[in-house]
Design a protein around this motif. Structure first.
Motif, mmCIF file in Angstrom:
data_model
loop_
_atom_site.group_PDB
_atom_site.id
_atom_site.type_symbol
_atom_site.label_atom_id
_atom_site.label_comp_id
_atom_site.label_asym_id
_atom_site.label_seq_id
_atom_site.Cartn_x
_atom_site.Cartn_y
_atom_site.Cartn_z
ATOM 1 N N GLN A 128 -4.227 2.092 -6.208
ATOM 2 C CA GLN A 128 -3.713 1.050 -7.102
ATOM 3 C C GLN A 128 -4.498 -0.251 -6.964
ATOM 4 O OE1 GLN A 128 0.708 0.665 -7.460
ATOM 5 N NE2 GLN A 128 0.757 2.274 -5.899
ATOM 6 N N SER A 166 -2.216 6.091 -1.974
ATOM 7 C CA SER A 166 -1.765 5.635 -3.292
ATOM 8 C C SER A 166 -1.920 4.119 -3.416
ATOM 9 C CB SER A 166 -0.305 6.034 -3.505
ATOM 10 O OG SER A 166 0.200 5.489 -4.702
ATOM 11 N N VAL A 167 -1.641 3.389 -2.320
ATOM 12 C CA VAL A 167 -1.778 1.935 -2.341
ATOM 13 C C VAL A 167 -3.232 1.542 -2.576
ATOM 14 C CG1 VAL A 167 -1.515 -0.175 -0.980
ATOM 15 C CG2 VAL A 167 0.221 1.621 -0.849
ATOM 16 N N HIS A 181 4.206 -1.749 -3.772
ATOM 17 C CA HIS A 181 3.988 -0.313 -3.561
ATOM 18 C C HIS A 181 5.238 0.430 -3.140
ATOM 19 C CE1 HIS A 181 4.161 -1.008 0.786
ATOM 20 N NE2 HIS A 181 3.246 -1.962 0.661
#
Length: 494
Positions: A443, A439-440, A432
Protein backbone atom coordinates in the motif's frame (compact mmCIF):
# COMPACT_ATOMS: atom_id res chain seq x y z
CA UNK A 1 41.91 78.60 -10.73
CA UNK A 2 43.06 78.87 -7.13
CA UNK A 3 39.91 77.17 -5.86
CA UNK A 4 40.21 74.48 -8.55
CA UNK A 5 43.87 73.81 -7.71
CA UNK A 6 43.00 73.73 -4.00
CA UNK A 7 40.23 71.19 -4.51
CA UNK A 8 42.51 69.08 -6.74
CA UNK A 9 45.22 69.06 -4.06
CA UNK A 10 42.67 68.08 -1.39
CA UNK A 11 41.42 65.25 -3.62
CA UNK A 12 44.95 63.92 -4.13
CA UNK A 13 45.59 64.10 -0.36
CA UNK A 14 42.42 62.08 0.31
CA UNK A 15 43.41 59.51 -2.32
CA UNK A 16 46.88 59.18 -0.79
CA UNK A 17 45.36 58.82 2.71
CA UNK A 18 42.93 56.15 1.48
CA UNK A 19 45.75 54.35 -0.30
CA UNK A 20 47.92 54.44 2.82
CA UNK A 21 45.07 53.16 4.96
CA UNK A 22 44.41 50.29 2.56
CA UNK A 23 48.11 49.38 2.56
CA UNK A 24 48.19 49.38 6.37
CA UNK A 25 45.04 47.23 6.53
CA UNK A 26 46.45 44.83 3.94
CA UNK A 27 49.74 44.53 5.86
CA UNK A 28 47.82 43.93 9.12
CA UNK A 29 45.66 41.23 7.48
CA UNK A 30 48.73 39.56 5.99
CA UNK A 31 50.49 39.63 9.37
CA UNK A 32 47.42 38.15 11.04
CA UNK A 33 47.14 35.42 8.41
CA UNK A 34 50.85 34.64 8.78
CA UNK A 35 50.44 34.40 12.56
CA UNK A 36 47.47 32.06 12.17
CA UNK A 37 49.45 29.87 9.75
CA UNK A 38 52.36 29.79 12.20
CA UNK A 39 50.10 28.77 15.10
CA UNK A 40 48.36 26.12 12.97
CA UNK A 41 51.72 24.72 11.86
CA UNK A 42 53.02 24.77 15.44
CA UNK A 43 49.96 22.91 16.72
CA UNK A 44 50.19 20.42 13.86
CA UNK A 45 53.85 19.66 14.55
CA UNK A 46 53.24 19.45 18.30
CA UNK A 47 49.88 17.65 18.19
CA UNK A 48 51.34 14.40 19.58
CA UNK A 49 53.63 16.03 22.14
CA UNK A 50 52.96 14.52 25.61
CA UNK A 51 51.49 16.98 28.11
CA UNK A 52 49.95 16.96 31.56
CA UNK A 53 47.52 19.57 32.90
CA UNK A 54 48.86 19.99 36.42
CA UNK A 55 46.65 22.93 37.47
CA UNK A 56 43.59 24.91 36.41
CA UNK A 57 43.33 28.56 37.43
CA UNK A 58 39.77 29.89 37.30
CA UNK A 59 38.29 33.37 37.51
CA UNK A 60 34.67 34.43 38.12
CA UNK A 61 33.69 30.84 38.88
CA UNK A 62 31.71 31.61 42.03
CA UNK A 63 28.41 30.87 40.25
CA UNK A 64 29.43 27.20 39.80
CA UNK A 65 29.79 24.82 42.74
CA UNK A 66 33.42 23.60 43.09
CA UNK A 67 32.44 19.91 43.04
CA UNK A 68 30.42 20.40 39.84
CA UNK A 69 33.21 22.31 38.08
CA UNK A 70 35.67 19.59 39.14
CA UNK A 71 33.47 16.94 37.45
CA UNK A 72 33.56 18.85 34.17
CA UNK A 73 37.33 19.37 34.39
CA UNK A 74 37.91 15.68 35.19
CA UNK A 75 35.80 14.63 32.21
CA UNK A 76 37.47 16.97 29.71
CA UNK A 77 40.81 18.78 29.83
CA UNK A 78 42.27 16.70 32.70
CA UNK A 79 41.89 13.64 30.45
CA UNK A 80 44.16 15.14 27.77
CA UNK A 81 47.61 13.59 27.26
CA UNK A 82 48.66 15.46 24.09
CA UNK A 83 48.25 18.95 22.62
CA UNK A 84 45.67 17.80 20.07
CA UNK A 85 43.56 16.17 22.79
CA UNK A 86 43.90 19.28 24.96
CA UNK A 87 42.56 21.51 22.18
CA UNK A 88 39.59 19.18 21.58
CA UNK A 89 38.79 18.80 25.28
CA UNK A 90 39.10 22.56 25.90
CA UNK A 91 36.50 23.23 23.21
CA UNK A 92 34.29 20.50 24.67
CA UNK A 93 34.53 22.00 28.17
CA UNK A 94 33.47 25.42 26.82
CA UNK A 95 30.51 23.89 24.96
CA UNK A 96 29.29 21.88 27.97
CA UNK A 97 29.46 24.74 30.49
CA UNK A 98 27.48 26.99 28.13
CA UNK A 99 25.10 24.24 26.96
CA UNK A 100 24.18 23.26 30.52
CA UNK A 101 23.46 26.84 31.52
CA UNK A 102 26.37 27.40 33.91
CA UNK A 103 28.15 30.15 31.96
CA UNK A 104 27.33 32.84 29.45
CA UNK A 105 30.75 32.46 27.83
CA UNK A 106 34.00 30.63 28.54
CA UNK A 107 37.53 31.34 27.36
CA UNK A 108 40.77 29.49 28.07
CA UNK A 109 44.46 30.28 27.78
CA UNK A 110 47.41 27.95 28.32
CA UNK A 111 50.67 28.47 30.16
CA UNK A 112 53.58 26.16 30.97
CA UNK A 113 56.08 25.73 33.82
CA UNK A 114 58.51 23.69 31.75
CA UNK A 115 59.08 19.97 31.40
CA UNK A 116 58.31 17.25 33.96
CA UNK A 117 59.58 13.69 34.06
CA UNK A 118 56.77 11.29 34.95
CA UNK A 119 56.65 7.48 35.16
CA UNK A 120 55.32 6.04 31.89
CA UNK A 121 53.11 3.62 33.79
CA UNK A 122 51.31 6.47 35.56
CA UNK A 123 49.28 7.58 32.53
CA UNK A 124 48.72 6.57 28.97
CA UNK A 125 50.78 8.76 26.64
CA UNK A 126 51.39 8.50 22.89
CA UNK A 127 54.06 5.90 22.07
CA UNK A 128 57.45 7.30 21.12
CA UNK A 129 60.01 5.83 18.71
CA UNK A 130 63.46 5.01 20.14
CA UNK A 131 66.63 4.25 18.17
CA UNK A 132 67.99 1.79 20.76
CA UNK A 133 66.74 -0.47 23.52
CA UNK A 134 67.65 2.06 26.19
CA UNK A 135 64.03 2.89 26.93
CA UNK A 136 63.60 5.03 30.01
CA UNK A 137 60.98 4.30 32.62
CA UNK A 138 60.21 7.99 32.71
CA UNK A 139 58.79 10.28 30.07
CA UNK A 140 59.41 14.00 29.54
CA UNK A 141 56.06 15.80 29.34
CA UNK A 142 55.18 19.48 29.13
CA UNK A 143 53.64 20.83 32.31
CA UNK A 144 50.55 22.83 31.24
CA UNK A 145 48.50 25.25 33.32
CA UNK A 146 45.04 26.11 32.04
CA UNK A 147 43.60 29.54 32.81
CA UNK A 148 39.81 29.36 32.71
CA UNK A 149 37.81 32.58 32.46
CA UNK A 150 34.09 32.15 33.09
CA UNK A 151 31.49 34.81 32.33
CA UNK A 152 28.62 34.13 34.80
CA UNK A 153 25.17 33.60 33.35
CA UNK A 154 22.18 35.77 34.22
CA UNK A 155 20.12 33.79 36.69
CA UNK A 156 16.71 35.20 35.76
CA UNK A 157 15.40 36.01 32.31
CA UNK A 158 11.97 36.91 31.00
CA UNK A 159 10.86 37.45 27.44
CA UNK A 160 7.72 37.81 25.41
CA UNK A 161 6.97 37.64 21.69
CA UNK A 162 4.75 36.35 18.92
CA UNK A 163 4.91 33.51 16.40
CA UNK A 164 3.12 33.69 13.04
CA UNK A 165 3.15 31.06 10.30
CA UNK A 166 1.21 28.38 8.41
CA UNK A 167 -2.20 29.76 9.29
CA UNK A 168 -1.48 30.05 13.01
CA UNK A 169 -0.50 32.87 15.31
CA UNK A 170 0.27 33.04 19.00
CA UNK A 171 1.86 35.14 21.69
CA UNK A 172 4.07 33.77 24.43
CA UNK A 173 5.51 34.73 27.78
CA UNK A 174 8.56 32.93 29.18
CA UNK A 175 10.23 33.06 32.60
CA UNK A 176 13.47 31.21 33.26
CA UNK A 177 15.65 30.61 36.32
CA UNK A 178 19.09 29.32 35.34
CA UNK A 179 21.90 27.74 37.35
CA UNK A 180 19.74 28.02 40.47
CA UNK A 181 21.99 25.99 42.81
CA UNK A 182 25.30 26.29 40.96
CA UNK A 183 25.01 23.00 39.12
CA UNK A 184 23.22 23.94 35.89
CA UNK A 185 19.70 23.55 37.32
CA UNK A 186 17.04 25.31 35.23
CA UNK A 187 13.37 26.04 35.83
CA UNK A 188 11.32 27.39 32.92
CA UNK A 189 7.70 28.52 32.70
CA UNK A 190 6.13 28.99 29.26
CA UNK A 191 2.69 30.52 28.75
CA UNK A 192 1.25 30.67 25.22
CA UNK A 193 -2.04 32.01 23.86
CA UNK A 194 -2.95 31.60 20.20
CA UNK A 195 -5.48 30.97 17.48
CA UNK A 196 -5.49 27.18 17.30
CA UNK A 197 -3.65 26.57 20.58
CA UNK A 198 -5.99 28.52 22.83
CA UNK A 199 -3.76 28.17 25.87
CA UNK A 200 -0.59 26.32 26.77
CA UNK A 201 1.27 26.12 30.07
CA UNK A 202 4.59 24.36 30.50
CA UNK A 203 6.70 24.05 33.66
CA UNK A 204 10.06 22.43 32.90
CA UNK A 205 12.86 21.55 35.32
CA UNK A 206 16.19 20.29 34.05
CA UNK A 207 19.62 19.55 35.51
CA UNK A 208 22.81 17.81 34.36
CA UNK A 209 23.36 14.42 35.99
CA UNK A 210 26.88 14.18 34.58
CA UNK A 211 28.68 16.23 31.91
CA UNK A 212 27.18 13.81 29.38
CA UNK A 213 23.64 13.18 30.67
CA UNK A 214 20.74 15.57 31.26
CA UNK A 215 17.57 14.95 33.29
CA UNK A 216 14.36 16.83 32.43
CA UNK A 217 10.93 16.75 34.04
CA UNK A 218 7.95 18.78 32.92
CA UNK A 219 4.31 19.41 33.72
CA UNK A 220 2.13 20.69 30.90
CA UNK A 221 -1.43 21.70 30.14
CA UNK A 222 -2.76 22.94 26.82
CA UNK A 223 -6.06 23.44 25.08
CA UNK A 224 -6.22 23.08 21.31
CA UNK A 225 -8.91 22.87 18.66
CA UNK A 226 -8.73 20.57 15.68
CA UNK A 227 -10.98 19.17 13.00
CA UNK A 228 -11.93 20.75 9.70
CA UNK A 229 -14.17 23.36 11.35
CA UNK A 230 -12.38 23.35 14.72
CA UNK A 231 -15.18 21.08 15.83
CA UNK A 232 -13.27 19.42 18.68
CA UNK A 233 -11.63 21.13 21.65
CA UNK A 234 -8.98 18.98 23.34
CA UNK A 235 -7.62 19.68 26.80
CA UNK A 236 -4.36 17.87 27.56
CA UNK A 237 -2.78 17.61 31.01
CA UNK A 238 0.35 15.59 31.52
CA UNK A 239 3.77 14.85 32.89
CA UNK A 240 6.97 13.88 31.08
CA UNK A 241 10.41 12.96 32.37
CA UNK A 242 13.42 12.08 30.25
CA UNK A 243 17.11 11.22 30.54
CA UNK A 244 19.15 12.08 27.45
CA UNK A 245 22.80 11.96 26.52
CA UNK A 246 24.86 14.69 24.88
CA UNK A 247 28.04 13.07 23.59
CA UNK A 248 29.90 15.41 21.24
CA UNK A 249 32.37 13.12 19.46
CA UNK A 250 32.01 12.78 15.69
CA UNK A 251 29.55 9.99 14.97
CA UNK A 252 28.58 9.59 18.63
CA UNK A 253 25.40 7.66 19.38
CA UNK A 254 23.06 9.60 21.67
CA UNK A 255 20.06 8.22 23.53
CA UNK A 256 16.94 9.50 25.22
CA UNK A 257 14.81 7.44 27.61
CA UNK A 258 11.44 8.93 28.53
CA UNK A 259 8.20 8.31 30.38
CA UNK A 260 5.04 10.25 29.55
CA UNK A 261 1.58 10.30 31.09
CA UNK A 262 -1.35 12.25 29.60
CA UNK A 263 -4.97 12.85 30.54
CA UNK A 264 -6.87 14.11 27.51
CA UNK A 265 -10.41 15.44 27.42
CA UNK A 266 -12.14 16.04 24.07
CA UNK A 267 -15.25 18.21 23.91
CA UNK A 268 -17.62 18.60 20.98
CA UNK A 269 -17.96 22.17 19.70
CA UNK A 270 -19.93 21.52 16.52
CA UNK A 271 -22.40 18.96 15.22
CA UNK A 272 -20.47 18.93 11.92
CA UNK A 273 -17.67 16.80 13.38
CA UNK A 274 -17.00 13.42 11.75
CA UNK A 275 -18.08 10.14 13.34
CA UNK A 276 -14.46 9.26 14.14
CA UNK A 277 -13.93 12.40 16.21
CA UNK A 278 -17.36 12.04 17.83
CA UNK A 279 -16.55 8.46 18.84
CA UNK A 280 -13.28 9.56 20.46
CA UNK A 281 -14.81 12.45 22.43
CA UNK A 282 -14.53 12.21 26.21
CA UNK A 283 -11.65 11.29 28.48
CA UNK A 284 -8.60 9.28 27.45
CA UNK A 285 -5.55 8.38 29.56
CA UNK A 286 -2.21 7.39 28.05
CA UNK A 287 0.91 6.16 29.82
CA UNK A 288 3.95 5.38 27.67
CA UNK A 289 7.64 4.49 27.75
CA UNK A 290 9.97 5.44 24.93
CA UNK A 291 13.50 5.47 23.59
CA UNK A 292 15.17 7.61 20.93
CA UNK A 293 18.48 6.85 19.27
CA UNK A 294 20.25 9.54 17.23
CA UNK A 295 23.50 9.54 15.26
CA UNK A 296 24.37 13.02 14.01
CA UNK A 297 27.38 13.36 11.69
CA UNK A 298 26.32 16.73 10.23
CA UNK A 299 28.65 19.71 10.47
CA UNK A 300 25.76 21.90 11.68
CA UNK A 301 22.35 20.82 13.06
CA UNK A 302 20.47 23.85 11.66
CA UNK A 303 22.23 24.53 8.35
CA UNK A 304 24.31 21.46 7.45
CA UNK A 305 26.40 21.35 4.28
CA UNK A 306 27.80 17.84 4.79
CA UNK A 307 27.21 14.72 6.84
CA UNK A 308 24.31 12.44 7.69
CA UNK A 309 21.66 12.18 10.41
CA UNK A 310 19.83 9.09 11.69
CA UNK A 311 17.05 9.08 14.27
CA UNK A 312 15.01 6.09 15.45
CA UNK A 313 12.17 6.51 17.98
CA UNK A 314 10.16 3.76 19.66
CA UNK A 315 7.23 4.33 22.02
CA UNK A 316 5.17 1.76 23.91
CA UNK A 317 1.82 3.06 25.16
CA UNK A 318 0.88 0.53 27.85
CA UNK A 319 -2.12 -1.49 26.74
CA UNK A 320 -2.66 0.64 23.64
CA UNK A 321 -0.04 0.59 20.87
CA UNK A 322 3.59 0.35 19.83
CA UNK A 323 4.83 3.22 17.67
CA UNK A 324 8.09 3.29 15.71
CA UNK A 325 9.53 6.01 13.49
CA UNK A 326 12.79 6.38 11.56
CA UNK A 327 14.36 9.42 9.86
CA UNK A 328 17.50 9.58 7.75
CA UNK A 329 19.04 12.53 5.89
CA UNK A 330 22.22 13.05 3.87
CA UNK A 331 23.76 16.44 3.08
CA UNK A 332 26.36 17.23 0.42
CA UNK A 333 27.87 20.36 -1.11
CA UNK A 334 30.01 21.27 -4.09
CA UNK A 335 32.11 24.12 -5.52
CA UNK A 336 33.91 26.87 -3.61
CA UNK A 337 32.40 27.98 -0.29
CA UNK A 338 29.70 25.28 -0.63
CA UNK A 339 28.06 27.28 -3.42
CA UNK A 340 25.71 24.40 -4.29
CA UNK A 341 24.30 21.96 -1.75
CA UNK A 342 21.75 19.18 -1.51
CA UNK A 343 19.76 17.38 1.16
CA UNK A 344 18.00 14.03 0.75
CA UNK A 345 15.60 13.03 3.54
CA UNK A 346 13.60 9.86 4.18
CA UNK A 347 11.04 9.27 6.93
CA UNK A 348 8.81 6.32 7.74
CA UNK A 349 6.67 5.17 10.64
CA UNK A 350 4.50 2.27 11.80
CA UNK A 351 1.94 1.81 14.60
CA UNK A 352 0.83 -1.60 15.85
CA UNK A 353 -2.48 -1.52 17.75
CA UNK A 354 -2.13 -3.77 20.82
CA UNK A 355 -5.87 -3.70 21.51
CA UNK A 356 -7.38 -3.59 18.02
CA UNK A 357 -10.37 -5.79 18.92
CA UNK A 358 -11.66 -3.26 21.46
CA UNK A 359 -10.43 0.21 20.56
CA UNK A 360 -8.76 2.06 17.71
CA UNK A 361 -5.68 4.22 18.20
CA UNK A 362 -6.62 7.79 19.09
CA UNK A 363 -6.35 10.29 16.22
CA UNK A 364 -4.05 12.45 18.36
CA UNK A 365 -1.54 9.58 18.64
CA UNK A 366 -1.43 8.74 14.92
CA UNK A 367 0.91 10.06 12.23
CA UNK A 368 -0.05 13.19 10.29
CA UNK A 369 1.57 14.43 7.08
CA UNK A 370 1.55 17.70 5.19
CA UNK A 371 2.70 21.24 5.86
CA UNK A 372 5.62 23.56 5.20
CA UNK A 373 7.99 21.49 7.37
CA UNK A 374 6.80 18.16 5.99
CA UNK A 375 5.41 17.36 2.52
CA UNK A 376 5.20 20.87 1.09
CA UNK A 377 2.35 22.13 -1.09
CA UNK A 378 -0.20 20.46 1.22
CA UNK A 379 -1.99 21.76 4.29
CA UNK A 380 -0.93 20.77 7.80
CA UNK A 381 -2.48 17.32 8.39
CA UNK A 382 -3.64 17.57 4.77
CA UNK A 383 -2.62 14.10 3.57
CA UNK A 384 -3.99 10.66 4.34
CA UNK A 385 -7.32 9.22 5.50
CA UNK A 386 -10.28 11.51 6.06
CA UNK A 387 -13.69 11.12 7.65
CA UNK A 388 -15.93 13.69 6.03
CA UNK A 389 -13.45 16.57 5.88
CA UNK A 390 -11.60 15.78 9.12
CA UNK A 391 -8.09 14.35 9.04
CA UNK A 392 -8.03 11.22 11.19
CA UNK A 393 -4.34 10.39 10.75
CA UNK A 394 -2.72 7.13 9.77
CA UNK A 395 -0.82 4.27 11.38
CA UNK A 396 1.83 3.87 8.65
CA UNK A 397 3.51 6.41 6.41
CA UNK A 398 6.41 7.08 4.12
CA UNK A 399 7.72 10.51 3.09
CA UNK A 400 10.78 11.73 1.25
CA UNK A 401 12.30 14.90 -0.07
CA UNK A 402 15.16 16.14 -2.23
CA UNK A 403 16.27 19.75 -1.86
CA UNK A 404 18.88 21.71 -3.80
CA UNK A 405 20.40 24.92 -2.43
CA UNK A 406 22.65 27.57 -3.89
CA UNK A 407 24.12 30.82 -2.72
CA UNK A 408 22.67 33.99 -4.21
CA UNK A 409 24.33 34.65 -7.61
CA UNK A 410 24.98 38.27 -6.62
CA UNK A 411 28.45 39.03 -5.31
CA UNK A 412 27.18 41.47 -2.69
CA UNK A 413 24.94 38.83 -1.07
CA UNK A 414 26.65 35.60 -2.07
CA UNK A 415 28.13 35.11 1.41
CA UNK A 416 24.92 35.93 3.30
CA UNK A 417 22.76 33.37 5.10
CA UNK A 418 20.17 33.45 2.32
CA UNK A 419 19.92 30.54 -0.12
CA UNK A 420 17.92 29.78 -3.24
CA UNK A 421 15.92 26.58 -2.81
CA UNK A 422 14.40 23.96 -5.14
CA UNK A 423 12.62 20.88 -3.81
CA UNK A 424 10.73 17.69 -4.64
CA UNK A 425 8.58 16.06 -1.94
CA UNK A 426 6.41 12.98 -1.86
CA UNK A 427 4.83 10.39 0.39
CA UNK A 428 1.80 8.45 1.49
CA UNK A 429 -0.15 7.97 4.73
CA UNK A 430 -2.48 4.98 5.32
CA UNK A 431 -4.48 3.11 7.96
CA UNK A 432 -3.56 -0.59 7.79
CA UNK A 433 -5.64 -1.92 10.73
CA UNK A 434 -2.91 -4.40 11.75
CA UNK A 435 -2.70 -5.88 8.26
CA UNK A 436 0.29 -8.14 7.39
CA UNK A 437 3.54 -6.25 6.85
CA UNK A 438 3.70 -7.29 3.19
CA UNK A 439 0.30 -5.72 2.56
CA UNK A 440 1.37 -2.52 4.36
CA UNK A 441 4.50 -2.22 2.21
CA UNK A 442 2.44 -2.77 -0.96
CA UNK A 443 0.00 0.00 0.00
CA UNK A 444 2.80 2.42 0.86
CA UNK A 445 4.57 1.77 -2.45
CA UNK A 446 1.69 3.00 -4.64
CA UNK A 447 -0.10 6.25 -5.42
CA UNK A 448 2.12 8.81 -3.71
CA UNK A 449 1.18 12.46 -3.36
CA UNK A 450 4.05 14.59 -4.72
CA UNK A 451 4.95 18.24 -5.15
CA UNK A 452 7.70 20.53 -6.45
CA UNK A 453 8.60 24.14 -5.85
CA UNK A 454 11.23 26.78 -5.42
CA UNK A 455 11.88 29.69 -3.09
CA UNK A 456 14.32 31.37 -0.76
CA UNK A 457 15.41 30.43 2.74
CA UNK A 458 17.30 32.05 5.59
CA UNK A 459 19.67 30.00 7.72
CA UNK A 460 19.55 31.53 11.19
CA UNK A 461 21.57 30.23 14.12
CA UNK A 462 18.43 29.07 15.97
CA UNK A 463 16.04 28.13 13.14
CA UNK A 464 15.50 27.99 9.40
CA UNK A 465 13.01 30.22 7.58
CA UNK A 466 11.54 29.27 4.19
CA UNK A 467 9.31 31.06 1.69
CA UNK A 468 8.46 28.78 -1.25
CA UNK A 469 6.20 28.80 -4.28
CA UNK A 470 4.75 25.29 -4.34
CA UNK A 471 2.94 23.21 -6.94
CA UNK A 472 1.30 19.79 -6.36
CA UNK A 473 2.19 17.20 -9.01
CA UNK A 474 0.05 14.22 -8.01
CA UNK A 475 -2.95 14.54 -5.69
CA UNK A 476 -5.39 11.94 -4.39
CA UNK A 477 -8.90 12.01 -3.02
CA UNK A 478 -9.09 13.83 0.28
CA UNK A 479 -5.71 15.60 0.00
CA UNK A 480 -5.84 19.23 1.15
CA UNK A 481 -3.59 21.18 -1.23
CA UNK A 482 -1.85 24.51 -0.79
CA UNK A 483 -0.87 25.79 -4.20
CA UNK A 484 1.13 29.00 -4.25
CA UNK A 485 3.27 30.58 -1.55
CA UNK A 486 3.94 28.65 1.64
CA UNK A 487 5.93 29.86 4.65
CA UNK A 488 7.75 27.61 7.10
CA UNK A 489 9.93 27.99 10.18
CA UNK A 490 11.68 25.32 12.22
CA UNK A 491 14.80 23.20 12.68
CA UNK A 492 13.59 20.06 10.89
CA UNK A 493 12.39 20.04 7.27
CA UNK A 494 11.72 17.29 4.75
Amino acid sequence: MDEFEKSSIEGRVIELADSSRREVEQEANEAKAEQQRYIAELLKNSSKTPIVVSAVLTSDHQSIRPDVLQKYLDATILQASSFSQLCEQADLLNVKLIQHGMAENVSQSLDSRGILRLPVIKRHYPSLVYESQAISGELAVIDVISRLNILPIKRFTAKTGTNIGNGEGDGYLQFQLRNMFGGGEQLKLDITKGTKTHSSYLLDYGQPVTPWWMLNSMLFKNSRQFGNNNSIDMLIRGFRTSLRSGFQEAGAINHELFYEAEWRTSKLLSLHASDTLLFQAGDDIKSSLGHTLAVDRRNNPIAPTSGSFLKITNELALGKYWKSQVEFSQNNSWLKDDFIGSCCTFRSGYIANLNSSKKTVNTYDKFHNGGANDIRSFQIMGLGPKDLYDSIGGDAFISYGVSLFSRLPIKKWSHSNFRLHWFFNGGKLINHNNAPLKSVVTQLANQHSTSVGFGILLRHQVARFELNFTLPLTVHSGDAMRKGFQYGIGVSFL
